[in-house]
Design a protein around this motif. Structure first.
Motif, PDB file in Angstrom:
ATOM      1  N   ILE A 152       0.835  -1.194   0.000  1.00 46.89           N
ATOM      2  CA  ILE A 152       0.000   0.000   0.000  1.00 46.89           C
ATOM      3  C   ILE A 152       0.876   1.253   0.000  1.00 46.89           C
ATOM      4  CG2 ILE A 152      -1.862  -1.165   1.256  1.00 46.89           C
ATOM      5  CD1 ILE A 152      -0.991   0.501   3.736  1.00 46.89           C
ATOM      6  N   ASP A 153       0.265   2.360  -0.305  1.00 51.44           N
ATOM      7  CA  ASP A 153       0.947   3.648  -0.217  1.00 51.44           C
ATOM      8  C   ASP A 153       0.975   4.035   1.264  1.00 51.44           C
ATOM      9  OD1 ASP A 153       1.696   6.337  -0.183  1.00 51.44           O
ATOM     10  OD2 ASP A 153       0.792   6.729  -2.131  1.00 51.44           O
ATOM     11  N   ARG A 154       2.046   3.626   1.942  1.00 53.55           N
ATOM     12  CA  ARG A 154       2.111   3.852   3.387  1.00 53.55           C
ATOM     13  C   ARG A 154       2.158   5.333   3.732  1.00 53.55           C
ATOM     14  NH1 ARG A 154       7.019  -0.224   4.048  1.00 53.55           N
ATOM     15  NH2 ARG A 154       7.310   0.607   1.953  1.00 53.55           N
ATOM     16  N   GLY A 155       2.779   6.125   2.878  1.00 52.83           N
ATOM     17  CA  GLY A 155       2.798   7.559   3.123  1.00 52.83           C
ATOM     18  C   GLY A 155       1.395   8.131   3.140  1.00 52.83           C
ATOM     19  N   ALA A 156       0.558   7.707   2.188  1.00 50.45           N
ATOM     20  CA  ALA A 156      -0.831   8.169   2.144  1.00 50.45           C
ATOM     21  C   ALA A 156      -1.592   7.712   3.381  1.00 50.45           C
ATOM     22  CB  ALA A 156      -1.507   7.652   0.874  1.00 50.45           C
ATOM     23  N   PHE A 157      -1.390   6.469   3.777  1.00 48.61           N
ATOM     24  CA  PHE A 157      -2.104   5.937   4.935  1.00 48.61           C
ATOM     25  C   PHE A 157      -1.713   6.674   6.209  1.00 48.61           C
ATOM     26  CE2 PHE A 157      -2.595   3.076   8.528  1.00 48.61           C
ATOM     27  CZ  PHE A 157      -3.891   2.618   8.357  1.00 48.61           C
ATOM     28  N   LEU A 158      -0.423   6.844   6.428  1.00 48.76           N
ATOM     29  CA  LEU A 158       0.044   7.466   7.665  1.00 48.76           C
ATOM     30  C   LEU A 158      -0.326   8.943   7.749  1.00 48.76           C
ATOM     31  CD1 LEU A 158       3.558   5.782   7.949  1.00 48.76           C
ATOM     32  CD2 LEU A 158       1.544   5.318   9.358  1.00 48.76           C
ATOM     33  N   SER A 159      -0.552   9.571   6.601  1.00 47.49           N
ATOM     34  CA  SER A 159      -0.943  10.978   6.611  1.00 47.49           C
ATOM     35  C   SER A 159      -2.456  11.161   6.597  1.00 47.49           C
ATOM     36  CB  SER A 159      -0.325  11.712   5.413  1.00 47.49           C
ATOM     37  OG  SER A 159      -0.805  11.173   4.196  1.00 47.49           O
ATOM     38  N   GLY A 160      -3.199  10.056   6.702  1.00 43.39           N
ATOM     39  CA  GLY A 160      -4.649  10.146   6.795  1.00 43.39           C
ATOM     40  C   GLY A 160      -5.385  10.090   5.477  1.00 43.39           C
ATOM     41  N   ARG A 161      -4.675   9.831   4.381  1.00 44.93           N
ATOM     42  CA  ARG A 161      -5.330   9.766   3.065  1.00 44.93           C
ATOM     43  C   ARG A 161      -5.820   8.345   2.811  1.00 44.93           C
ATOM     44  NH1 ARG A 161      -1.052  11.963  -0.989  1.00 44.93           N
ATOM     45  NH2 ARG A 161      -2.795  11.806  -2.440  1.00 44.93           N
ATOM     46  N   TYR A 162      -6.726   7.894   3.664  1.00 49.03           N
ATOM     47  CA  TYR A 162      -7.210   6.519   3.592  1.00 49.03           C
ATOM     48  C   TYR A 162      -7.985   6.254   2.300  1.00 49.03           C
ATOM     49  CZ  TYR A 162      -6.158   7.040   8.552  1.00 49.03           C
ATOM     50  OH  TYR A 162      -5.541   7.317   9.747  1.00 49.03           O
TER      51      TYR A 162
END
Length: 240
Positions: A152-162
Protein backbone atom coordinates in the motif's frame (compact mmCIF):
# COMPACT_ATOMS: atom_id res chain seq x y z
CA UNK A 1 -20.16 -13.13 -17.88
CA UNK A 2 -23.00 -11.01 -16.52
CA UNK A 3 -22.69 -7.28 -16.91
CA UNK A 4 -21.94 -5.44 -13.70
CA UNK A 5 -24.81 -3.25 -12.48
CA UNK A 6 -24.42 0.49 -12.87
CA UNK A 7 -23.12 2.30 -9.82
CA UNK A 8 -25.36 4.86 -8.11
CA UNK A 9 -24.80 8.45 -9.18
CA UNK A 10 -21.88 9.95 -7.31
CA UNK A 11 -20.00 6.66 -6.92
CA UNK A 12 -18.35 6.57 -10.32
CA UNK A 13 -15.37 8.64 -9.22
CA UNK A 14 -12.54 7.67 -6.86
CA UNK A 15 -13.08 8.38 -3.18
CA UNK A 16 -10.08 10.61 -2.58
CA UNK A 17 -11.28 13.74 -4.44
CA UNK A 18 -14.64 13.50 -2.67
CA UNK A 19 -13.55 12.91 0.91
CA UNK A 20 -11.61 15.23 3.20
CA UNK A 21 -8.43 13.98 4.81
CA UNK A 22 -9.46 12.16 7.97
CA UNK A 23 -6.31 12.90 9.90
CA UNK A 24 -2.92 11.35 10.33
CA UNK A 25 -2.31 8.32 12.52
CA UNK A 26 -1.79 9.17 16.20
CA UNK A 27 1.33 7.08 16.68
CA UNK A 28 1.43 7.52 20.47
CA UNK A 29 -2.19 6.47 20.96
CA UNK A 30 -1.75 3.60 18.52
CA UNK A 31 1.27 2.23 20.35
CA UNK A 32 -0.44 2.58 23.74
CA UNK A 33 -3.52 0.73 22.48
CA UNK A 34 -1.43 -2.05 20.97
CA UNK A 35 0.63 -2.39 24.16
CA UNK A 36 -2.50 -2.66 26.27
CA UNK A 37 -4.00 -5.38 24.08
CA UNK A 38 -0.69 -7.23 23.94
CA UNK A 39 -0.82 -7.70 27.70
CA UNK A 40 -4.06 -9.67 27.54
CA UNK A 41 -3.55 -13.06 29.16
CA UNK A 42 -4.29 -16.23 27.21
CA UNK A 43 -5.42 -19.34 29.02
CA UNK A 44 -3.14 -22.32 28.67
CA UNK A 45 -5.78 -24.42 26.88
CA UNK A 46 -6.28 -21.65 24.32
CA UNK A 47 -2.61 -21.27 23.41
CA UNK A 48 -2.49 -24.37 21.24
CA UNK A 49 -5.49 -23.11 19.29
CA UNK A 50 -3.79 -19.75 18.85
CA UNK A 51 -0.54 -21.36 17.70
CA UNK A 52 -2.45 -23.58 15.28
CA UNK A 53 -4.16 -20.52 13.82
CA UNK A 54 -0.84 -18.68 13.59
CA UNK A 55 0.64 -21.52 11.53
CA UNK A 56 -2.37 -21.58 9.22
CA UNK A 57 -2.04 -17.81 8.79
CA UNK A 58 1.66 -17.90 7.94
CA UNK A 59 3.29 -17.18 4.60
CA UNK A 60 6.75 -18.72 4.40
CA UNK A 61 8.69 -16.09 2.53
CA UNK A 62 11.99 -15.79 0.74
CA UNK A 63 12.66 -12.50 -1.02
CA UNK A 64 16.41 -12.33 -1.44
CA UNK A 65 18.59 -11.60 -4.40
CA UNK A 66 20.30 -14.95 -3.87
CA UNK A 67 17.08 -17.02 -4.04
CA UNK A 68 17.39 -20.23 -6.04
CA UNK A 69 14.93 -22.89 -7.20
CA UNK A 70 16.49 -25.27 -4.67
CA UNK A 71 15.89 -22.90 -1.78
CA UNK A 72 12.30 -22.34 -2.86
CA UNK A 73 11.70 -26.10 -3.18
CA UNK A 74 13.00 -26.65 0.36
CA UNK A 75 10.79 -23.86 1.66
CA UNK A 76 7.78 -25.43 -0.06
CA UNK A 77 8.48 -28.78 1.62
CA UNK A 78 8.47 -27.08 5.00
CA UNK A 79 5.31 -25.17 4.12
CA UNK A 80 3.45 -28.42 3.48
CA UNK A 81 4.80 -30.27 6.54
CA UNK A 82 6.10 -27.74 9.07
CA UNK A 83 6.94 -30.49 11.58
CA UNK A 84 7.54 -33.82 9.78
CA UNK A 85 7.12 -35.85 12.99
CA UNK A 86 3.84 -34.22 14.00
CA UNK A 87 1.15 -34.61 11.32
CA UNK A 88 -1.32 -32.65 13.45
CA UNK A 89 0.53 -29.44 12.61
CA UNK A 90 -1.33 -27.80 9.69
CA UNK A 91 0.25 -26.54 6.51
CA UNK A 92 0.97 -22.84 6.26
CA UNK A 93 -1.22 -20.64 4.08
CA UNK A 94 1.23 -19.82 1.32
CA UNK A 95 4.79 -19.54 0.09
CA UNK A 96 5.75 -16.04 -1.03
CA UNK A 97 8.47 -15.57 -3.65
CA UNK A 98 9.57 -13.18 -6.35
CA UNK A 99 7.68 -13.50 -9.69
CA UNK A 100 10.53 -15.34 -11.43
CA UNK A 101 10.27 -18.22 -8.93
CA UNK A 102 6.49 -18.59 -8.96
CA UNK A 103 6.62 -21.50 -11.42
CA UNK A 104 9.09 -23.39 -9.20
CA UNK A 105 6.85 -22.97 -6.16
CA UNK A 106 3.71 -23.90 -8.11
CA UNK A 107 5.24 -27.15 -9.30
CA UNK A 108 6.44 -28.12 -5.83
CA UNK A 109 3.15 -27.26 -4.09
CA UNK A 110 0.84 -28.75 -6.70
CA UNK A 111 -2.16 -30.39 -5.02
CA UNK A 112 -1.07 -29.48 -1.50
CA UNK A 113 -3.53 -26.68 -0.85
CA UNK A 114 -0.67 -24.31 -0.02
CA UNK A 115 -0.93 -21.23 -2.21
CA UNK A 116 1.79 -19.37 -4.07
CA UNK A 117 2.02 -15.66 -3.42
CA UNK A 118 4.17 -13.18 -5.27
CA UNK A 119 5.06 -9.60 -4.48
CA UNK A 120 4.05 -6.72 -6.73
CA UNK A 121 3.21 -3.00 -6.77
CA UNK A 122 6.80 -1.79 -6.68
CA UNK A 123 7.80 -3.96 -3.74
CA UNK A 124 9.10 -3.14 -1.17
CA UNK A 125 8.62 0.64 -1.25
CA UNK A 126 5.30 0.86 -3.06
CA UNK A 127 6.43 4.27 -4.28
CA UNK A 128 5.48 4.04 -7.93
CA UNK A 129 2.68 5.09 -10.24
CA UNK A 130 -0.59 3.19 -10.32
CA UNK A 131 0.11 2.15 -13.92
CA UNK A 132 3.37 0.46 -12.91
CA UNK A 133 1.71 -1.16 -9.90
CA UNK A 134 -1.01 -2.61 -12.12
CA UNK A 135 1.60 -3.90 -14.58
CA UNK A 136 3.39 -5.62 -11.68
CA UNK A 137 0.18 -7.34 -10.64
CA UNK A 138 -0.64 -8.48 -14.16
CA UNK A 139 2.80 -10.00 -14.54
CA UNK A 140 2.54 -11.92 -11.26
CA UNK A 141 -0.87 -13.29 -12.22
CA UNK A 142 0.34 -14.23 -15.69
CA UNK A 143 3.20 -16.20 -14.14
CA UNK A 144 0.71 -18.24 -12.13
CA UNK A 145 0.60 -16.64 -8.68
CA UNK A 146 -2.48 -17.59 -6.66
CA UNK A 147 -2.15 -14.46 -4.57
CA UNK A 148 -0.44 -11.12 -5.00
CA UNK A 149 1.05 -9.17 -2.12
CA UNK A 150 0.48 -5.51 -2.89
CA UNK A 151 2.35 -2.76 -1.06
CA UNK A 152 0.00 0.00 0.00
CA UNK A 153 0.95 3.65 -0.22
CA UNK A 154 2.11 3.85 3.39
CA UNK A 155 2.80 7.56 3.12
CA UNK A 156 -0.83 8.17 2.14
CA UNK A 157 -2.10 5.94 4.93
CA UNK A 158 0.04 7.47 7.66
CA UNK A 159 -0.94 10.98 6.61
CA UNK A 160 -4.65 10.15 6.80
CA UNK A 161 -5.33 9.77 3.07
CA UNK A 162 -7.21 6.52 3.59
CA UNK A 163 -9.41 7.10 0.55
CA UNK A 164 -6.36 7.01 -1.71
CA UNK A 165 -5.36 3.65 -0.26
CA UNK A 166 -8.92 2.40 -0.69
CA UNK A 167 -8.99 3.54 -4.31
CA UNK A 168 -5.85 1.47 -5.10
CA UNK A 169 -7.19 -1.79 -3.54
CA UNK A 170 -10.73 -1.06 -4.75
CA UNK A 171 -12.35 -3.47 -2.27
CA UNK A 172 -11.76 -5.11 1.10
CA UNK A 173 -8.74 -7.37 0.89
CA UNK A 174 -6.62 -9.14 3.45
CA UNK A 175 -3.64 -7.63 5.19
CA UNK A 176 -0.24 -9.03 5.98
CA UNK A 177 2.16 -7.51 8.51
CA UNK A 178 5.72 -8.49 7.71
CA UNK A 179 9.09 -7.90 9.28
CA UNK A 180 10.01 -8.07 12.94
CA UNK A 181 7.49 -10.73 13.95
CA UNK A 182 9.75 -13.52 15.19
CA UNK A 183 8.26 -15.09 18.32
CA UNK A 184 5.19 -17.12 19.14
CA UNK A 185 4.35 -14.61 21.86
CA UNK A 186 4.31 -11.81 19.28
CA UNK A 187 2.03 -13.84 17.02
CA UNK A 188 -0.51 -14.21 19.83
CA UNK A 189 -0.27 -10.48 20.56
CA UNK A 190 -1.06 -9.74 16.92
CA UNK A 191 -4.02 -12.11 17.01
CA UNK A 192 -5.38 -10.40 20.11
CA UNK A 193 -5.04 -6.97 18.49
CA UNK A 194 -6.67 -8.30 15.32
CA UNK A 195 -9.62 -9.76 17.22
CA UNK A 196 -10.16 -6.73 19.44
CA UNK A 197 -9.77 -4.22 16.60
CA UNK A 198 -11.40 -5.80 13.55
CA UNK A 199 -13.45 -8.59 15.06
CA UNK A 200 -13.93 -12.34 14.73
CA UNK A 201 -14.59 -12.22 10.99
CA UNK A 202 -10.94 -11.27 10.40
CA UNK A 203 -9.60 -14.28 12.31
CA UNK A 204 -9.06 -16.31 9.16
CA UNK A 205 -6.15 -16.94 6.75
CA UNK A 206 -8.38 -15.57 4.00
CA UNK A 207 -7.98 -12.09 5.45
CA UNK A 208 -4.90 -12.08 7.67
CA UNK A 209 -1.39 -13.45 7.19
CA UNK A 210 1.94 -13.33 8.94
CA UNK A 211 4.73 -12.61 6.49
CA UNK A 212 7.58 -14.01 8.56
CA UNK A 213 9.44 -17.25 7.93
CA UNK A 214 11.55 -17.09 11.10
CA UNK A 215 8.35 -17.02 13.14
CA UNK A 216 7.39 -20.59 12.25
CA UNK A 217 10.21 -22.31 14.15
CA UNK A 218 9.43 -20.49 17.38
CA UNK A 219 5.75 -21.36 17.08
CA UNK A 220 6.67 -25.01 16.47
CA UNK A 221 8.86 -24.95 19.58
CA UNK A 222 6.01 -23.57 21.66
CA UNK A 223 3.57 -26.16 20.30
CA UNK A 224 6.01 -28.92 21.26
CA UNK A 225 6.34 -27.36 24.73
CA UNK A 226 2.56 -27.28 25.18
CA UNK A 227 2.22 -30.92 24.12
CA UNK A 228 5.21 -32.47 25.90
CA UNK A 229 6.12 -30.05 28.67
CA UNK A 230 9.64 -29.73 27.28
CA UNK A 231 11.26 -27.17 25.03
CA UNK A 232 12.72 -28.52 21.82
CA UNK A 233 16.09 -27.23 20.68
CA UNK A 234 15.84 -24.70 17.82
CA UNK A 235 18.25 -26.95 15.91
CA UNK A 236 15.54 -29.61 15.74
CA UNK A 237 13.63 -27.63 13.11
CA UNK A 238 14.99 -26.70 9.71
CA UNK A 239 16.49 -23.27 9.26
CA UNK A 240 14.60 -21.14 6.72
Amino acid sequence: MAQAPALPRGFELPLEPRLPRIGSVDAVALEERAATLAKRSIKQDSKLQAYDLAVRMMDLTTLEGADTPGKVAALCSKAMRPDPVDPSIPSVAAVCVYPNLVATAKARLDGSGVKVASVATAFPSGQSSLAIKLADVREAVALGADEVDMVIDRGAFLSGRYAKVSDETGRIVGMKPAGGIRTAKQSIQYLVVLHETLGLQWMTPDLFRFGASSLLNDVLMQIRKQKTGRYQSPDYFTID
